[in-house]
Design a protein around this motif. Sequence first.
Motif: not given
Ligand SMILES: Cc1ncc(COP(=O)(O)O)c(C=O)c1O
Length: 409
Positions: A95-97, A122, A169, A171-173, A199, A201-202, A222, A224-225
Amino acid sequence: MQDHHIDEDAALARIDVDRVRAETAGLDRRIHVNNAGASPPPDVVLEATIDYLRIEALEGGYETAAAKLDELDRVYGEASKMLHCSEHEVAFQQNATQAWWAGFNAVPLRAGDRILASTAEYVSSGIAMNQAVERGIEVELIPDDEHGQTSVAALVDMLDERVKLVCATHVPTSGGLINPVEQIGVAVKQGSDAFFLVDVCQSFGQLPVDVEAMKADFAAMTGRKFCRAPRGTGLLYQRDGLSGLKAPAVSDGWGSAWAAPWSVVPKSDARVHELFEYSFAAKLGFGLALEYANELGLDNIAARVGALASRLRTQLASIRGVAIADQGEHKSGIVTFTVDGLAAIDVKDHLTARGVNASVAQAVASQFAMAERGPDGFVRLSVHYFNTVDELDRVCAVVAELQPSTTLN
Ligand SMILES: Cc1ncc(COP(=O)(O)O)c(C=O)c1O
């Protein structure tokens, strides 16, 4: 106005939406506008992932892995095309974390060092930064500019020789803006010797992500997104040739060689962050999902996603009681808003009950950005290229059902 429509139509036409919809089983069941949460995979990904599990069960896990090595390794080739890097700069993660923490922990930090971080970080990164503060490391937030994006000018003023790491980051969550990570990376490298951890991830899967242009040392993403891969997949990019990195806190005989009883030799590239055990089926599916995205083209994907999101913002804004919450000069496929008098979670539940997959941007997921701006959260819709204009109309009709009533006395 006329030009705007021509541009929008051209952007929407860059993806053959009938084809991509025909290639994904899940799209007829619900309206998938929670792609920033998890996006439905194309059928080719779903079927290959299930098939792999079946073959493993019949032939044996290790034997299947040996026989399918090239298909399993597809993820590196496709990721390197997408990221503009070499295959050895990419490590498979869960995963991204996990990916982000691997990059963060690789940077040697001591009490008195400074970390500069965007407000868009995040929760996972916020936890790491809170722990760093407990170890005597100074963590400072880079102010946002007038558009709510990370201010490159402010960052330049903050850089000095004590800054060892800058985190941003893309693109923010929590909202629809796109941060200027390429300018941030250039500023970091011109103004300091700090490592740069991004980051993505998004953004990975919905926008072009070029780690070379970003001057990134590490990037976390990540599957799955917006990549539409099976859950439990992610990637870490680590630039080749970085010196002075710490060995991973968790390692096994895949990432490091136990050469003699008292001698361990970690791998010298990004793969040092991989473990021996993970879901091989999901990794295989991830490679196919990246191939699917590369074949469509990230520029085409970004154009259609951008046009759909912009249309959705305009339509939502015309509904009485709805206020768009997105900031940013440049915007992504994430659309956030509030509805007068209603909690974001109630709006989300209403959408879910009407067949619309939605989400809530919560302060607990991004305190730096949301503590003051949106402590009660925003409704979050996130479009992908397979969404249609008709689906957006239907989503807006469902939101309009929540309009404050106009009771006359
Ligand atoms: C900006 C951002 N970084 C990191 C993550 C973490 O991703 P993951 O759940 O795959 O660890 C997310 C998850 O929503 C996110 O939106």
